[in-house]
Design a protein around this motif. Structure first.
Motif, PDB file in Angstrom:
ATOM      1  N   PHE A 102       0.825  -1.198   0.000  1.00 29.93           N
ATOM      2  CA  PHE A 102       0.000   0.000   0.000  1.00 29.93           C
ATOM      3  C   PHE A 102       0.864   1.254   0.000  1.00 29.93           C
ATOM      4  CE2 PHE A 102      -2.746  -3.280   1.563  1.00 29.93           C
ATOM      5  CZ  PHE A 102      -4.005  -2.949   1.107  1.00 29.93           C
ATOM      6  N   GLU A 103       0.476   2.200  -0.856  1.00 31.92           N
ATOM      7  CA  GLU A 103       1.113   3.511  -0.843  1.00 31.92           C
ATOM      8  C   GLU A 103       0.441   4.362   0.234  1.00 31.92           C
ATOM      9  OE1 GLU A 103       3.639   4.536  -2.567  1.00 31.92           O
ATOM     10  OE2 GLU A 103       3.866   2.767  -3.849  1.00 31.92           O
ATOM     11  N   PRO A 104       1.180   5.290   0.843  1.00 24.08           N
ATOM     12  CA  PRO A 104       0.540   6.184   1.820  1.00 24.08           C
ATOM     13  C   PRO A 104      -0.580   6.986   1.160  1.00 24.08           C
ATOM     14  CG  PRO A 104       2.951   6.356   1.921  1.00 24.08           C
ATOM     15  CD  PRO A 104       2.629   5.541   0.714  1.00 24.08           C
ATOM     16  N   ARG A 105      -1.623   7.257   1.911  1.00 20.07           N
ATOM     17  CA  ARG A 105      -2.717   8.050   1.370  1.00 20.07           C
ATOM     18  C   ARG A 105      -2.225   9.459   1.045  1.00 20.07           C
ATOM     19  NH1 ARG A 105      -6.661   7.043   6.269  1.00 20.07           N
ATOM     20  NH2 ARG A 105      -4.599   7.090   7.253  1.00 20.07           N
ATOM     21  N   CYS A 106      -2.609   9.958  -0.125  1.00 15.66           N
ATOM     22  CA  CYS A 106      -2.089  11.252  -0.580  1.00 15.66           C
ATOM     23  C   CYS A 106      -3.086  11.888  -1.539  1.00 15.66           C
ATOM     24  CB  CYS A 106      -0.727  11.070  -1.258  1.00 15.66           C
ATOM     25  SG  CYS A 106      -0.772   9.905  -2.634  1.00 15.66           S
ATOM     26  N   ASN A 107      -2.774  13.100  -1.977  1.00 15.76           N
ATOM     27  CA  ASN A 107      -3.648  13.824  -2.897  1.00 15.76           C
ATOM     28  C   ASN A 107      -3.269  13.629  -4.356  1.00 15.76           C
ATOM     29  OD1 ASN A 107      -5.203  14.945  -0.822  1.00 15.76           O
ATOM     30  ND2 ASN A 107      -3.786  16.648  -0.554  1.00 15.76           N
ATOM     31  N   GLN A 108      -2.175  12.913  -4.621  1.00 11.92           N
ATOM     32  CA  GLN A 108      -1.751  12.686  -6.001  1.00 11.92           C
ATOM     33  C   GLN A 108      -1.003  11.363  -6.091  1.00 11.92           C
ATOM     34  OE1 GLN A 108      -0.141  15.865  -8.737  1.00 11.92           O
ATOM     35  NE2 GLN A 108       1.765  14.722  -8.474  1.00 11.92           N
ATOM     36  N   ILE A 109      -1.374  10.545  -7.088  1.00  7.72           N
ATOM     37  CA  ILE A 109      -0.734   9.236  -7.199  1.00  7.72           C
ATOM     38  C   ILE A 109      -0.850   8.737  -8.644  1.00  7.72           C
ATOM     39  CG2 ILE A 109      -2.813   7.890  -6.681  1.00  7.72           C
ATOM     40  CD1 ILE A 109      -0.975   6.074  -4.947  1.00  7.72           C
ATOM     41  N   PRO A 110       0.191   8.069  -9.158  1.00  4.74           N
ATOM     42  CA  PRO A 110       0.081   7.467 -10.496  1.00  4.74           C
ATOM     43  C   PRO A 110      -0.678   6.150 -10.434  1.00  4.74           C
ATOM     44  CG  PRO A 110       2.282   7.117  -9.612  1.00  4.74           C
ATOM     45  CD  PRO A 110       1.561   7.968  -8.617  1.00  4.74           C
ATOM     46  N   PHE A 111      -1.529   5.937 -11.421  1.00  7.26           N
ATOM     47  CA  PHE A 111      -2.270   4.686 -11.547  1.00  7.26           C
ATOM     48  C   PHE A 111      -2.288   4.305 -13.017  1.00  7.26           C
ATOM     49  CE2 PHE A 111      -6.426   2.448 -12.126  1.00  7.26           C
ATOM     50  CZ  PHE A 111      -6.071   1.283 -11.459  1.00  7.26           C
ATOM     51  N   LEU A 112      -1.623   3.203 -13.342  1.00  2.74           N
ATOM     52  CA  LEU A 112      -1.447   2.778 -14.720  1.00  2.74           C
ATOM     53  C   LEU A 112      -0.789   3.907 -15.516  1.00  2.74           C
ATOM     54  CD1 LEU A 112      -4.837   0.890 -15.203  1.00  2.74           C
ATOM     55  CD2 LEU A 112      -2.628  -0.031 -14.477  1.00  2.74           C
ATOM     56  N   ASP A 113      -1.426   4.410 -16.568  1.00  4.34           N
ATOM     57  CA  ASP A 113      -0.841   5.484 -17.384  1.00  4.34           C
ATOM     58  C   ASP A 113      -1.367   6.860 -17.001  1.00  4.34           C
ATOM     59  OD1 ASP A 113       0.640   3.669 -18.773  1.00  4.34           O
ATOM     60  OD2 ASP A 113      -0.658   3.602 -20.519  1.00  4.34           O
ATOM     61  N   LEU A 114      -2.002   6.950 -15.839  1.00  9.16           N
ATOM     62  CA  LEU A 114      -2.589   8.212 -15.405  1.00  9.16           C
ATOM     63  C   LEU A 114      -1.897   8.749 -14.160  1.00  9.16           C
ATOM     64  CD1 LEU A 114      -6.412   7.481 -15.708  1.00  9.16           C
ATOM     65  CD2 LEU A 114      -5.057   8.942 -17.205  1.00  9.16           C
ATOM     66  N   LEU A 115      -1.831  10.081 -14.054  1.00  6.29           N
ATOM     67  CA  LEU A 115      -1.447  10.748 -12.814  1.00  6.29           C
ATOM     68  C   LEU A 115      -2.716  11.424 -12.301  1.00  6.29           C
ATOM     69  CD1 LEU A 115       0.809  11.503 -10.842  1.00  6.29           C
ATOM     70  CD2 LEU A 115       1.164  13.589 -12.186  1.00  6.29           C
ATOM     71  N   ILE A 116      -3.269  10.889 -11.212  1.00  3.36           N
ATOM     72  CA  ILE A 116      -4.557  11.340 -10.701  1.00  3.36           C
ATOM     73  C   ILE A 116      -4.335  12.171  -9.443  1.00  3.36           C
ATOM     74  CG2 ILE A 116      -6.842  10.601  -9.933  1.00  3.36           C
ATOM     75  CD1 ILE A 116      -6.338   7.947 -11.359  1.00  3.36           C
TER      76      ILE A 116
END
Length: 305
Positions: A102-116
């Motif tokens: 698990f990544e720490p909870r945050c306001n920005q994270i990459p998921f597959l080909d997206l930066l959300i």
């Protein structure tokens, strides 16, 4: 029948390594076509029970094979919020032999080909194209022996990907400009690249036609591509003149098979594949064993050590 077939497949996965043979005893059968879907469903059943318990703090959750993404709504009590987060991680890792990171909870994270990312001031979610820092952008060089359609499809596909994975006009413009200059650096002609970009934009903006496809069924001719070979159109003309309508013979479309069904009209599709290059020679798919030292000898030595 499907369940019985999967049971046979998952319990009888045998493979060869060098001169040794192995039987996989645990886990999803490696290298089999249904393995990704099977593994996804295997854990998905467990996920359904977990998500019901965390609907208040996890209203959105999606997973693609082994990459998951969710939106966590913090509890007003920080201690309770952390406790719920710890329980959620424990439950995710309490099923089978899978262990999730698990990544720490945050306001920005990459998921597959997206930066959300979330925008707290507007209460919106922003997404744009995500590219790894170590990406070398080694696109197909123009002098590579690939069919021209490969280069066209590659460029149009990359532009389409940018348009679909970015939300704002500025992000799209920035990503398209970067792609343009990277292609130029790989030897592409600027005029050709601009033309392909325009074709991609036109295709994206055109509504998809839902008309019934009336084209005849295809016959595929698989051949290695060579830039000095005859063109696909010449091959199709030869097919038409010698196979579809042979001289002094009935047309192919009128012939019947043993059950009385006519062959019917067909169109020839020339399907090129890449010929072998230095990569195939220097990095073969099959490992070359040292002479006189098969895998069984090494494994026996390790066992006796």
């Amino acid at each position: 029948a499907i369940i019985n077939g999967l049971d046979i497949l998952m319990r009888n996965n045998f493979f060869k390594f060098g001169d040794t043979y192995w039987h996989q005893l645990t886990g999803t059968a490696m290298g089999t076509p249904p393995a990704p879907d099977y593994a996804t469903l295997y854990f998905g059943i467990h996920e359904l029970s977990i998500l019901r318990d965390f609907q208040q703090v996890l209203p959105f959750y999606r997973r693609y094979i082994d990459d998951g993404f969710g939106i966590w709504v913090h509890d007003n009590d920080p201690d309770r919020d952390q406790r719920l987060w710890d329980i959620f991680q424990d439950k995710m890792n309490s099923f089978g032999k899978l262990e999730w990171t698990f990544e720490p909870r945050c306001n920005q994270i990459p998921f597959l080909d997206l930066l959300i990312s979330t925008r707290p001031k507007t209460g919106t979610i922003h997404y744009t194209l995500y590219e790894k820092a170590l990406n070398l952008y080694q696109y197909l060089p123009l002098h590579s022996t690939h069919a021209p359609s490969n280069f066209r499809g590659f460029v149009i596909g990359m532009v389409t990907r940018i348009i679909r994975l970015t939300r704002t006009h500025q992000d799209r413009l920035t990503a398209v400009k970067k792609l343009y200059w990277r292609l130029i650096a790989r030897g592409y002609n600027p005029t050709t690249v601009r033309k392909l970009f325009q074709d991609a934009f036109t295709r994206i903006n055109q509504p998809r036609s839902r008309r019934r496809d009336t084209t005849p069924p295809a016959v595929y001719l698989h051949v290695p591509f060579h830039p000095h070979d005859i063109t696909p159109h010449q091959i199709q003309h030869l097919f038409e003149d010698t196979v579809q309508h042979p001289p002094k013979e009935p047309p192919l479309s009128t012939l019947e098979n043993m059950n009385g069904f006519q062959f019917g009209p067909h169109r020839l599709v020339v399907a090129y594949h890449r010929p072998h290059n230095l990569k195939n020679l220097l990095f073969p798919r099959q490992l070359r064993e040292p002479e006189g030292k098969p895998c069984s000898v090494i494994l026996t030595a390790l066992k006796d050590a």
